[in-house]
Design an enzyme around this catalytic site. Structure first.
Site, PDB file in Angstrom:
ATOM      1  N   GLU A 153       0.823  -1.218   0.000  1.00 13.40           N
ATOM      2  CA  GLU A 153       0.000   0.000   0.000  1.00 13.40           C
ATOM      3  C   GLU A 153       0.855   1.265   0.000  1.00 13.40           C
ATOM      4  O   GLU A 153       0.816   2.065   0.951  1.00 13.40           O
ATOM      5  CB  GLU A 153      -0.959   0.004   1.186  1.00 13.40           C
ATOM      6  N   GLU A 313      -6.537  -7.553  -0.310  1.00 13.16           N
ATOM      7  CA  GLU A 313      -6.959  -7.456   1.094  1.00 13.16           C
ATOM      8  C   GLU A 313      -8.384  -6.964   1.173  1.00 13.16           C
ATOM      9  O   GLU A 313      -8.761  -6.033   0.466  1.00 13.16           O
ATOM     10  CB  GLU A 313      -6.140  -6.401   1.863  1.00 13.16           C
ATOM     11  N   LYS A 362      -4.508  -5.647  16.916  1.00 18.70           N
ATOM     12  CA  LYS A 362      -4.948  -6.877  17.606  1.00 18.70           C
ATOM     13  C   LYS A 362      -6.462  -7.031  17.619  1.00 18.70           C
ATOM     14  O   LYS A 362      -6.971  -8.125  17.788  1.00 18.70           O
ATOM     15  CB  LYS A 362      -4.373  -6.950  19.017  1.00 18.70           C
TER      16      LYS A 362
END
Ligand code: GAL
Length: 671
Positions: A153, A313, A362
């Site tokens: 990216e 993605e 996370k």
């Protein structure tokens, strides 16, 4: 069937970013077993592994990666191997602080995050190339290596740098563009505010200034910054093409993040040995509904690729980087993935395989969520894997589009700069809004630059082309004269490539084609609307536009300009050009474009499709067509279809019911 996009992965690609360095080795074997069970056939590895691959300058450690790649290969999973240049490790930034990026205020950013590099830094570029060369030598012959993933990216966080090294490179770029200082002074309009330059050493990036900086300087700096990142990509690309000519090379673009001139990038990302990949995430606060966001991103990616592309993605559920990270309700994962496949992606890949336990991401969803694979996400991932396997024959087919929406990056950057007549005259968002109007009408729409060959589209719309080159304007005239239907939005054709206002009559580049002369702008206050005498509603913008050589189709009923033209039409050669002098509100814009699409034959794909049912067609060069049906609604939808529904193997004879929230793909008998 067409040659697969990724020759080592026949059919459609399925997988995601895989970051095994975040896990103890015991987990790796479980990962491969779970990948096999889910039908994963490709993973992207090494994207953020520089610190592990080169823990000290010139000291490479490949043992761990050997074991990862061998394990994946044994499990039948191919590898999209990253060059790891997206995130230099702390030892590098610490040793070479001059490689860290500097912002417009002169603040040098530091490491401890990612993408902390100056795109123009020769030291960064050389270090990235050394690592890519090592990787190519080590893994170039590995049977698992399916493709190269350069960097990640580009421009996502750092799209420009204002340091002295960048300033020097900018001056070089400007010299090449303008030749001498006279050329630069003219292009930048430096007669204004005493900005005249007398020595190249005085020329800088658009660093922080007391008030508005020079708009052309800012525009050129955006183009320069895009070119600098592109040079980072092409350097790695060329090295890999030379060392491993059989392995395709990509980098993942972000179609919705318009800091790069993506048309210029696409020219360097397509062709033999290259493939165009792109990422997409739904943004909760985007005014467009999720399915329309997927559609415009996928249509843009396909248009950049000029054919099949790869969704590198997207997310299985929530992301972590929005103010409120909305999870995907049951079924949306599959609809989003197949929405991209319908629009030309030869696969569906995700960020990421296994959710991270630590770090800033996370709480980002993954294919293996924290809850494990016995979960909504885990089950839908496995179901998607089965769907993609069943759709293998679709690979290489081409999505059929009936209309095109025009987008020019330099124009949109210029239009969205400060000190414009109205800060509400967005460009990128407006392109999305018109695309969404066509999407809602069931029309598949390509995105194209104004200079593209438009002859194959019955309908072309130009919502916001403030800056238009002579070549672009001539191309639009040719398109209309040749029989096309063109719709132009307000404030288009106003300035030349240097962002200088064109001579009267405005809109200078388009006045003749539109048959309209604009005298003065009357932007509307925030939230205000005007009524038109054909029942439509305008917003944001009105202007004193005289229909010099055009038919007035609608006039303002109220607002600052009652009685003046709001919508005009003109016949030119075999075609027709429309001009909207105001921004039509969503409802009337949708009706207007749906009518035009119908009358020009641009679409819809399925004339009788119920609301919420998205239909898109892909066709193999040989002729076999596939009808993708995505039901975004809460009710089952019955549509006309003939052929084999590939996800279930059921036969559709005349009609097919798509369950509420469900998907279907028909290999059509009567294309
Ligand atoms: C992308 C990026 C990935 C990950 C993802 C999270 O922009 O390439 O590395 O950060 O976003 O949504």
């Amino acid at each position: 069937m067409a040659r697969p996009l990724v020759p080592r992965v026949p059919g459609l690609c399925f997988g995601g970013d895989y970051n095994p360095e975040q896990w103890p080795e015991e987990v790796w074997a479980e990962d491969v077993a779970l990948m096999k069970a889910a039908g994963v056939n490709l993973v992207s590895i090494g994207i953020f592994s520089w610190a592990w691959l080169e823990p000290a300058e010139g000291a490479y450690e490949f043992g761990w990666l050997d074991r990862v790649i061998d394990g994946l290969h044994a499990g039948g999973v191919a590898v999209d191997l990253a060059t790891a240049s997206a995130s230099p490790p702390p030892w590098f930034s610490h040793a070479y602080p001059d490689t860290l990026p500097v912002d417009a205020g002169g603040r040098r950013l530091t490491y401890g995050s990612r993408q902390a590099y100056c795109p123009s830094s020769p030291r960064y570029r050389a270090a990235a190339l050394r690592l890519a060369e090592q990787l190519a030598h080590r893994y170039g012959e590995h049977p698992a290596l399916a493709m190269w993933h350069v960097n990640n990216e580009y421009g996502c966080h750092i799209w420009s740098c204002y340091c002295e090294v960048s300033a020097d490179a900018f001056r070089g770029w400007l010299r090449a563009r303008y030749g001498d200082l006279d050329g630069l002074n003219h292009a930048w309009g430096t007669a204004f505010w005493s900005q005249r330059y007398t020595d190249w050493a005085q020329v800088q990036p658009p660093r922080a200034t007391p008030t508005w900086g020079n708009p052309t300087q800012a525009l050129d700096f955006k183009a320069f910054s895009s070119d600098e990142l592109l040079a980072c990509f092409t350097a790695e690309r060329d090295l890999l093409r030379r060392l491993t000519p059989d392995i395709p090379v990509t980098t993942n673009l972000m179609p919705g993040h318009a800091v790069l001139d993506q048309w210029a990038w696409a020219r360097e990302m397509t062709g033999p040995g290259l493939l165009l990949s792109a990422d997409h995430y739904i943004v909760a606060e985007n005014p467009l509904p999720g399915p329309a966001q997927v559609a415009v991103a996928a249509d843009m990616s396909r248009s950049l690729a000029g054919g099949p592309w790869l969704l590198m993605e997207h997310s299985t559920s929530a992301v972590n980087w929005q103010p409120r990270n909305l999870a995907k309700p049951p079924g949306q994962l599959i609809r989003d993935s197949l929405g991209h496949v319908a629009r030309g992606s030869d696969g569906a890949m995700f960020f990421q395989w296994r959710a991270s336990r630590a770090g800033a991401e996370k709480w980002h969803s993954a294919m293996v969520p924290h809850a494990g694979v016995e979960s909504k996400v885990g089950r839908e991932v496995a179901e998607l894997g089965r769907h993609l396997a069943a759709l293998g024959e679709v690979a290489g087919s081409v999505t059929e589009a009936g209309a095109a929406v025009l987008l020019d990056f330099r124009s949109a950057w210029a239009q969205e700069a400060p000190s414009q007549p109205s800060g509400d005259m967005t460009a990128f968002q407006e392109v999305g809004r018109w695309h969404a109007a066509l999407y809602a009408a069931g029309v598949t729409t390509d995105v194209a630059p104004p200079e593209a060959d438009l002859g194959r589209y019955p309908l072309v719309v130009a919502p916001a082309l403030y800056l238009l080159t002579d070549a672009g304007a001539a191309n639009l005239s040719r398109y209309v004269a040749g029989g096309g239907t063109l719709v132009v939005g307000p404030y288009s054709g106003m300035v030349d490539e240097h962002d200088h206002i064109r001579p009267a009559p405005l809109p200078g580049a388009l006045s003749g084609l539109l048959g309209v002369a604009v005298e003065e702008f009357f932007p509307l206050p925030a939230g205000a609307t005007v009524r038109l005498d054909n029942g439509a509603v305008g917003q944001v913008w009105t202007e004193v536009a005289a229909a010099v050589d055009a038919t007035v189709v609608a006039r303002y009923l109220d607002g600052p300009l009652p009685g003046l033209p709001a919508l005009t039409r003109r016949a030119e050669g075999a075609g027709t050009v429309w001009y909207a002098a105001t921004r039509l509100a969503d409802g009337p814009l949708g009706e207007f474009l749906a009518d035009l699409a119908g009358s020009t034959g641009a679409g819809p794909v399925l004339p009788e499709a119920p609301p919420g049912l998205e239909a898109v067609r892909r066709r193999q060069p040989g002729g076999q067509s596939y009808l993708f049906l995505l039901n975004h609604g809460d009710e089952p939808a019955r549509v006309a279809a003939d052929g084999v529904e590939l996800l279930t193997g059921a036969q559709a004879r005349g009609t097919l019911e798509v369950a509420a929230g469900g998907v279907a793909v028909v290999r059509e008998v009567h294309p």
